[in-house]
Design a protein around this motif. Structure first.
Motif, PDB file in Angstrom:
ATOM      1  N   ARG A 157     -21.498  -7.234  54.446  1.00 15.17           N
ATOM      2  CA  ARG A 157     -21.398  -5.802  54.169  1.00 15.17           C
ATOM      3  C   ARG A 157     -20.010  -5.459  53.662  1.00 15.17           C
ATOM      4  O   ARG A 157     -19.038  -5.541  54.410  1.00 15.17           O
ATOM      5  CB  ARG A 157     -21.694  -4.996  55.431  1.00 15.17           C
ATOM      6  N   PRO A 158     -19.894  -5.059  52.397  1.00 14.34           N
ATOM      7  CA  PRO A 158     -18.589  -4.603  51.895  1.00 14.34           C
ATOM      8  C   PRO A 158     -18.311  -3.189  52.405  1.00 14.34           C
ATOM      9  O   PRO A 158     -19.036  -2.247  52.081  1.00 14.34           O
ATOM     10  CB  PRO A 158     -18.768  -4.628  50.378  1.00 14.34           C
ATOM     11  N   VAL A 159     -17.284  -3.040  53.217  1.00 15.85           N
ATOM     12  CA  VAL A 159     -17.035  -1.743  53.854  1.00 15.85           C
ATOM     13  C   VAL A 159     -15.762  -1.063  53.355  1.00 15.85           C
ATOM     14  O   VAL A 159     -15.569   0.127  53.614  1.00 15.85           O
ATOM     15  CB  VAL A 159     -16.962  -1.894  55.390  1.00 15.85           C
ATOM     16  N   SER A 160     -14.900  -1.800  52.674  1.00 17.99           N
ATOM     17  CA  SER A 160     -13.647  -1.213  52.212  1.00 17.99           C
ATOM     18  C   SER A 160     -13.154  -1.994  51.008  1.00 17.99           C
ATOM     19  O   SER A 160     -13.063  -3.226  51.064  1.00 17.99           O
ATOM     20  CB  SER A 160     -12.591  -1.243  53.328  1.00 17.99           C
ATOM     21  N   THR A 161     -12.855  -1.290  49.920  1.00 14.29           N
ATOM     22  CA  THR A 161     -12.318  -1.933  48.721  1.00 14.29           C
ATOM     23  C   THR A 161     -10.997  -1.267  48.366  1.00 14.29           C
ATOM     24  O   THR A 161     -10.952  -0.053  48.134  1.00 14.29           O
ATOM     25  CB  THR A 161     -13.299  -1.839  47.545  1.00 14.29           C
ATOM     26  N   TRP A 162      -9.947  -2.068  48.345  1.00 18.59           N
ATOM     27  CA  TRP A 162      -8.599  -1.595  47.998  1.00 18.59           C
ATOM     28  C   TRP A 162      -8.279  -2.028  46.575  1.00 18.59           C
ATOM     29  O   TRP A 162      -8.123  -3.202  46.339  1.00 18.59           O
ATOM     30  CB  TRP A 162      -7.574  -2.201  48.942  1.00 18.59           C
ATOM     31  N   LEU A 163      -8.242  -1.116  45.602  1.00 16.29           N
ATOM     32  CA  LEU A 163      -8.504   0.302  45.686  1.00 16.29           C
ATOM     33  C   LEU A 163      -9.757   0.608  44.876  1.00 16.29           C
ATOM     34  O   LEU A 163     -10.116  -0.131  43.962  1.00 16.29           O
ATOM     35  CB  LEU A 163      -7.315   1.095  45.162  1.00 16.29           C
ATOM     36  N   SER A 164     -10.388   1.743  45.170  1.00 13.65           N
ATOM     37  CA  SER A 164     -11.697   2.007  44.575  1.00 13.65           C
ATOM     38  C   SER A 164     -11.984   3.480  44.370  1.00 13.65           C
ATOM     39  O   SER A 164     -13.140   3.886  44.307  1.00 13.65           O
ATOM     40  CB  SER A 164     -12.788   1.393  45.449  1.00 13.65           C
ATOM     41  N   ASP A 165     -10.950   4.320  44.244  1.00 16.85           N
ATOM     42  CA  ASP A 165     -11.122   5.754  44.073  1.00 16.85           C
ATOM     43  C   ASP A 165     -11.851   6.363  45.264  1.00 16.85           C
ATOM     44  O   ASP A 165     -12.666   7.265  45.118  1.00 16.85           O
ATOM     45  CB  ASP A 165     -11.865   6.081  42.764  1.00 16.85           C
ATOM     46  N   ARG A 166     -11.554   5.821  46.445  1.00 14.28           N
ATOM     47  CA  ARG A 166     -12.129   6.341  47.686  1.00 14.28           C
ATOM     48  C   ARG A 166     -11.002   6.742  48.625  1.00 14.28           C
ATOM     49  O   ARG A 166      -9.908   6.183  48.570  1.00 14.28           O
ATOM     50  CB  ARG A 166     -13.020   5.287  48.329  1.00 14.28           C
ATOM     51  N   PRO A 167     -11.278   7.677  49.539  1.00 14.85           N
ATOM     52  CA  PRO A 167     -10.202   8.268  50.345  1.00 14.85           C
ATOM     53  C   PRO A 167      -9.722   7.357  51.472  1.00 14.85           C
ATOM     54  O   PRO A 167     -10.197   6.238  51.676  1.00 14.85           O
ATOM     55  CB  PRO A 167     -10.859   9.540  50.895  1.00 14.85           C
ATOM     56  N   LEU A 168      -8.793   7.897  52.230  1.00 12.46           N
ATOM     57  CA  LEU A 168      -8.120   7.146  53.274  1.00 12.46           C
ATOM     58  C   LEU A 168      -9.087   6.603  54.317  1.00 12.46           C
ATOM     59  O   LEU A 168      -8.919   5.478  54.814  1.00 12.46           O
ATOM     60  CB  LEU A 168      -7.078   8.049  53.940  1.00 12.46           C
ATOM     61  N   ALA A 169     -10.096   7.368  54.658  1.00 17.34           N
ATOM     62  CA  ALA A 169     -11.051   6.911  55.685  1.00 17.34           C
ATOM     63  C   ALA A 169     -11.734   5.621  55.253  1.00 17.34           C
ATOM     64  O   ALA A 169     -11.998   4.744  56.091  1.00 17.34           O
ATOM     65  CB  ALA A 169     -12.089   8.001  55.942  1.00 17.34           C
ATOM     66  N   HIS A 170     -12.021   5.485  53.975  1.00 15.43           N
ATOM     67  CA  HIS A 170     -12.631   4.255  53.478  1.00 15.43           C
ATOM     68  C   HIS A 170     -11.647   3.085  53.579  1.00 15.43           C
ATOM     69  O   HIS A 170     -12.036   1.978  53.954  1.00 15.43           O
ATOM     70  CB  HIS A 170     -13.060   4.454  52.024  1.00 15.43           C
ATOM     71  N   LEU A 171     -10.385   3.323  53.261  1.00 14.57           N
ATOM     72  CA  LEU A 171      -9.395   2.250  53.319  1.00 14.57           C
ATOM     73  C   LEU A 171      -9.183   1.770  54.755  1.00 14.57           C
ATOM     74  O   LEU A 171      -8.956   0.578  54.996  1.00 14.57           O
ATOM     75  CB  LEU A 171      -8.070   2.720  52.718  1.00 14.57           C
ATOM     76  N   ARG A 172      -9.261   2.674  55.704  1.00 16.51           N
ATOM     77  CA  ARG A 172      -9.068   2.295  57.112  1.00 16.51           C
ATOM     78  C   ARG A 172     -10.097   1.274  57.585  1.00 16.51           C
ATOM     79  O   ARG A 172      -9.825   0.483  58.499  1.00 16.51           O
ATOM     80  CB  ARG A 172      -9.142   3.536  58.006  1.00 16.51           C
ATOM     81  N   ARG A 173     -11.261   1.280  56.979  1.00  9.80           N
ATOM     82  CA  ARG A 173     -12.317   0.365  57.438  1.00  9.80           C
ATOM     83  C   ARG A 173     -11.924  -1.102  57.266  1.00  9.80           C
ATOM     84  O   ARG A 173     -12.524  -1.988  57.892  1.00  9.80           O
ATOM     85  CB  ARG A 173     -13.623   0.640  56.665  1.00  9.80           C
ATOM     86  N   ALA A 174     -10.916  -1.377  56.442  1.00  5.92           N
ATOM     87  CA  ALA A 174     -10.462  -2.763  56.273  1.00  5.92           C
ATOM     88  C   ALA A 174      -9.945  -3.340  57.588  1.00  5.92           C
ATOM     89  O   ALA A 174      -9.956  -4.563  57.790  1.00  5.92           O
ATOM     90  CB  ALA A 174      -9.375  -2.830  55.206  1.00  5.92           C
TER      91      ALA A 174
END
Length: 470
Positions: A232-249
């Motif tokens: 399951r890909p849960v976080s992509t740095w960077l992908s035009d998604r907000p901080l909450a998405h980045l935290r999932r890494a």
């Protein structure tokens, strides 16, 4: 010492000379000249990479301690390279914020202008993160930005991180990577985090130099391939998604580290205990297959990875068969761009029977992602951050001697004017494929990735189209 007493440098020089002869290129074209030391550099500045990263994180702002010339750099991205960019705002609520610190005020500065801008940014409802960096002429006075940030952290409702200023020794790719490393050091995990989740993957280091559909397509393609392996890909740095998405890494068991994100992935792993899987840039069929096999082996899903690779190759490879003899075989190519694409490009061009005659990068040689193996077909010497006249001289010499069928590169590639259709040329023999940063002429409104299996198919389609319509 190797080769019967020759140094490693001598051996490399002999290999380069042999490659030039094999390609039919004049070695004199590649010899340095004394005046090259005073040439304008073909290298993009550190702040551009910083701005790219900010552009790719909605809700992120950056305060730059320096004069307002930073807005000229932001304009390379906003409204030119990236038509979807939100870096600048017609109402003045720019996501790139200058302290207006000119040279006459530097010696008196104690950082109060930085604190003032941070307070203003924090009042904006869309602000979720603030970064702080400085220009070189401000950096020399040694302002303690960490102390300034600490003085307002408890007062302001958003995280504030300092990005080290490395303008004098780094470049745009370094600036982008430094933002990722800063996030990896400081970013807090999701509030609901309870350790690592076994089947989750974070993709770290995707270079999103704009938020148009070509780079959004890269995100979709890589996440599709990860999901097809059974993860399951849960976080992509960077992908035009907000901080909450980045935290999932910080909860992902596996960190798939692309070249621009290796340092960031290692920093994340030290904090979370995740497994780092360092891979080359998935540019080309074989490079993408190796990425998937590395992911499959690390996660115990080798069989699934092989099945995905076989399925993708079975679908894509037959499409190239008629293109090779009609448009691609024996065509002469010059490429300039992100150096982490070089290895996949050389491998892929070799499979297609094409001849690379020029390779250059508007960047220093990065620490990760560039191998340039000797088992590739003969290749010319690679230029990293050369002078502009060096690139132009080589391209002019190649065009005059062997000729070129295709030049691939961004808008700022210093090509000879009589080979560039955007300069009003009547010459039709050389195709010009605008690709990479900056790309002011070509924009993407539907998914058109260049990474992964589908991305390589798109890239070869564009090569064939450009050659066929030149």
């Amino acid at each position: 010492m190797i080769d019967g007493g020759r140094s490693r440098g001598d051996a490399r020089a002999l290999t380069e000379l042999a490659n030039l002869h094999a390609l039919g290129l004049d070695p004199a074209l590649f010899e340095p000249r004394r005046e090259d030391r005073f040439d304008l550099p073909y290298r993009f500045p550190y702040q551009l990479g910083l701005f790219m990263a900010v552009n790719a994180i909605p809700g992120c702002f950056v305060v730059i301690d320096g004069p307002d010339c930073i807005y000229r750099k932001a304009e390379w991205i906003h409204g030119r390279h990236d038509l979807r960019s939100t870096l600048l705002d017609a109402g003045g609520r720019h996501r790139v914020v200058s302290t207006l610190m000119h040279s006459g005020e530097v010696i008196k500065s104690e950082g109060e202008a930085v604190v003032k801008r941070l307070r203003r940014v924090a009042q904006l409802p869309e602000a979720e993160l603030a970064l702080v960096c400085s220009m070189p002429h401000v950096q020399i006075i040694g302002t303690q930005y960490d102390a300034l940030i600490a003085s307002v952290e408890g007062e302001l409702p958003l995280p504030i991180y300092e990005v080290p200023s490395r303008s004098l020794e780094s470049d745009w790719l370094g600036g982008y990577a430094e933002v990722l490393s800063t996030l990896a050091r400081r970013l807090a995990p999701p509030p609901e985090a309870e350790g690592l989740v076994e089947d989750e993957v974070a993709i770290i280091g995707l270079l999103m130099d704009r938020t148009e559909a070509d780079h959004l397509g890269n995100v979709a393609e890589l996440e599709r391939l990860v999901a097809d392996v059974g993860l399951r890909p849960v976080s992509t740095w960077l992908s035009d998604r907000p901080l909450a998405h980045l935290r999932r890494a910080l909860t992902a068991r596996y960190l798939l580290a692309l070249p621009h994100g290796v340092d960031a992935a290692r920093l994340l792993a030290r904090r979370s205990g995740a497994t780092v899987i360092e891979v080359e840039q998935p540019f080309g069929l074989q490079a993408t297959a190796r990425m998937l096999m590395a992911l499959g082996e690390a996660s115990g899903r080798e069989r699934a990875a092989r099945a995905v690779i076989e399925r993708e190759l079975r679908a894509i490879v037959p499409r190239f068969e008629w293109l090779i003899p009609s448009f691609l075989a024996r065509k002469r190519v010059a490429f300039s761009g992100d150096p982490t694409l070089f290895d996949g490009l050389l491998e892929g061009l070799g499979e297609l029977g094409m001849r690379p005659l020029h390779l250059s990068a508007p960047a220093l040689r990065p620490e990760y992602g560039v191998r340039l193996d000797s088992d590739y077909p003969p290749t010319p010497p690679v230029l990293f951050a050369p002078g502009q006249s060096v690139v132009r001289r080589q391209l002019e010499g190649i065009c005059a001697s062997l000729g070129l069928d295709l030049i691939i590169g961004g808008h700022e590639l210093p090509v000879p004017k009589d080979t560039d259709p955007w300069q009003g040329s009547e010459r039709e023999k050389i195709g010009r494929l605008h690709f990479g940063f900056p790309n002011f002429f070509c924009h993407a409104i539907h998914d058109s990735p260049f990474l992964g299996f589908q991305g390589w198919a798109w890239f070869i389609q564009e090569i064939a189209r450009t050659i066929g319509t030149r």
